[in-house]
Design a protein around this motif. Structure first.
Motif, short mmCIF file in Angstrom:
data_model
loop_
_atom_site.label_atom_id
_atom_site.label_comp_id
_atom_site.label_asym_id
_atom_site.label_seq_id
_atom_site.Cartn_x
_atom_site.Cartn_y
_atom_site.Cartn_z
N GLN A 83 0.65 -1.16 0.02
CA GLN A 83 -0.12 0.01 -0.09
C GLN A 83 0.83 1.30 0.05
N LEU A 84 2.00 1.40 0.84
CA LEU A 84 2.81 2.56 0.94
C LEU A 84 3.63 2.68 -0.29
N ALA A 85 4.19 1.59 -1.02
CA ALA A 85 4.85 1.73 -2.07
C ALA A 85 4.14 2.02 -3.27
N ASN A 86 3.08 1.53 -3.35
CA ASN A 86 1.95 1.57 -4.35
C ASN A 86 2.57 0.92 -5.69
N GLY A 87 3.30 -0.03 -5.39
CA GLY A 87 3.83 -0.97 -6.52
C GLY A 87 5.23 -0.18 -7.08
N ASP A 88 5.64 0.74 -6.72
CA ASP A 88 6.72 1.50 -7.13
C ASP A 88 7.70 1.86 -6.05
N GLU A 89 8.98 0.97 -6.18
CA GLU A 89 10.14 1.05 -5.56
C GLU A 89 10.76 2.43 -5.54
N THR A 90 10.65 2.99 -6.73
CA THR A 90 11.43 4.58 -6.48
C THR A 90 10.58 5.45 -5.67
N SER A 91 9.30 5.26 -5.41
CA SER A 91 8.64 6.07 -4.42
C SER A 91 9.44 5.71 -2.84
N VAL A 92 9.61 4.66 -2.77
CA VAL A 92 10.29 4.26 -1.34
C VAL A 92 11.67 4.89 -1.35
N VAL A 93 12.48 4.84 -2.27
CA VAL A 93 13.77 5.47 -2.63
C VAL A 93 13.62 7.08 -2.27
N ARG A 94 12.77 7.48 -2.84
CA ARG A 94 12.53 9.05 -2.85
C ARG A 94 12.11 9.41 -1.27
N ALA A 95 11.15 8.70 -0.85
CA ALA A 95 10.71 8.70 0.48
C ALA A 95 12.22 8.84 1.52
N ALA A 96 13.16 7.65 1.29
CA ALA A 96 14.18 7.49 2.13
C ALA A 96 15.23 8.57 1.75
N GLU A 97 15.27 9.16 0.55
CA GLU A 97 16.18 10.36 0.30
C GLU A 97 15.52 11.58 1.31
N ARG A 98 14.34 11.72 1.29
CA ARG A 98 13.59 12.98 1.92
C ARG A 98 13.77 12.72 3.36
N ALA A 99 13.83 11.39 4.02
CA ALA A 99 14.10 11.08 5.48
C ALA A 99 15.52 11.38 5.75
N THR A 100 16.38 10.95 4.64
CA THR A 100 17.98 11.29 4.99
C THR A 100 18.06 12.60 4.97
N ILE A 101 17.75 13.70 4.24
CA ILE A 101 17.66 15.00 4.26
C ILE A 101 17.33 15.56 5.73
N HIS A 102 16.15 14.99 6.06
CA HIS A 102 15.54 15.64 7.36
C HIS A 102 16.39 15.21 8.53
N ILE A 103 16.85 13.98 8.75
CA ILE A 103 17.82 13.53 9.80
C ILE A 103 19.16 14.08 9.47
N GLY A 104 19.66 14.22 8.43
CA GLY A 104 20.93 15.11 8.12
C GLY A 104 21.10 16.27 8.59
N THR A 105 19.96 17.09 8.24
CA THR A 105 19.93 18.58 9.15
C THR A 105 19.94 18.48 10.34
N ILE A 106 19.29 17.35 11.15
CA ILE A 106 18.97 17.32 12.58
C ILE A 106 20.30 17.24 13.16
N SER A 107 21.12 16.21 12.54
CA SER A 107 22.28 15.68 12.97
C SER A 107 23.28 16.62 12.88
N SER A 108 23.17 17.45 11.76
CA SER A 108 24.23 18.82 11.35
C SER A 108 23.99 19.70 12.46
N ARG A 109 22.80 19.87 12.89
CA ARG A 109 22.57 20.98 13.83
C ARG A 109 22.93 20.58 15.19
N LEU A 110 22.98 19.24 15.48
CA LEU A 110 23.83 18.67 16.73
C LEU A 110 25.34 18.36 16.62
N GLY A 111 25.97 19.01 15.38
CA GLY A 111 27.12 18.98 15.39
C GLY A 111 27.89 17.73 14.90
#
Length: 152
Positions: A49-77
């Motif tokens: 249901q979440l992937a909607n039959g497309d693995e690229t949507s999962v990869v894009r979501a992982a990239e968005r999550a990586t950016i989100h957590i990357g900026t938080i970890s950067s703020r923490l030094g």
């Protein structure tokens, strides 16, 4: 034409910044999160249901999550190290949250966001995105009661 009575106090030469802008740059170390890892975390029907039959949507979501957590970890030094077990778990949880968000089911994925936030606080002691520190505040002063006078 004068704007106020205090125009002479304003320096019209430079603009006045209302808020301080933070320059956040982050770097990612380690192998990126794959769609197969996300699929292992979820029930097959929920992943479908979440992937909607497309693995690229999962990869894009992982990239968005990586950016989100990357900026938080950067703020923490810190650098975002995806080979670290805790940081990878945080990114995986946020990836599942991003998948829910992409479908418009924010409430369904809210528990994954809370879990990621709890992991950040447990691992690093702070969550800068919240706007305030998670640690207890020390009282600024003590309160003393006034001496009671006897009434005549």
């Amino acid at each position: 034409m004068r704007k106020t009575d205090f125009d002479d106090l304003l320096d019209m030469g430079k603009p006045i910044a209302v808020t301080e802008q933070l320059a956040v740059s982050y770097s990612v170390i380690g192998s990126p999160v794959t769609a197969a890892e996300v699929a292992q975390r979820l029930a097959p029907s929920l992943y479908a249901q979440l992937a909607n039959g497309d693995e690229t949507s999962v990869v894009r979501a992982a990239e968005r999550a990586t950016i989100h957590i990357g900026t938080i970890s950067s703020r923490l030094g810190r650098k975002l190290n995806l080979d670290d077990t805790v940081m990878r778990e945080i990114v995986l949880d946020m990836t599942i949250y991003e998948l829910h968000m992409a479908l418009g089911h924010e409430e369904a994925g809210h528990e994954y966001r809370i879990k990621a936030k709890d992991l950040i606080v447990a691992a690093f002691g702070d969550y800068p995105e919240a706007g305030s520190s998670q640690e207890a505040k020390v009282p600024a002063g003590a309160v003393k009661t006034a001496h009671r006078r006897r009434y005549p």
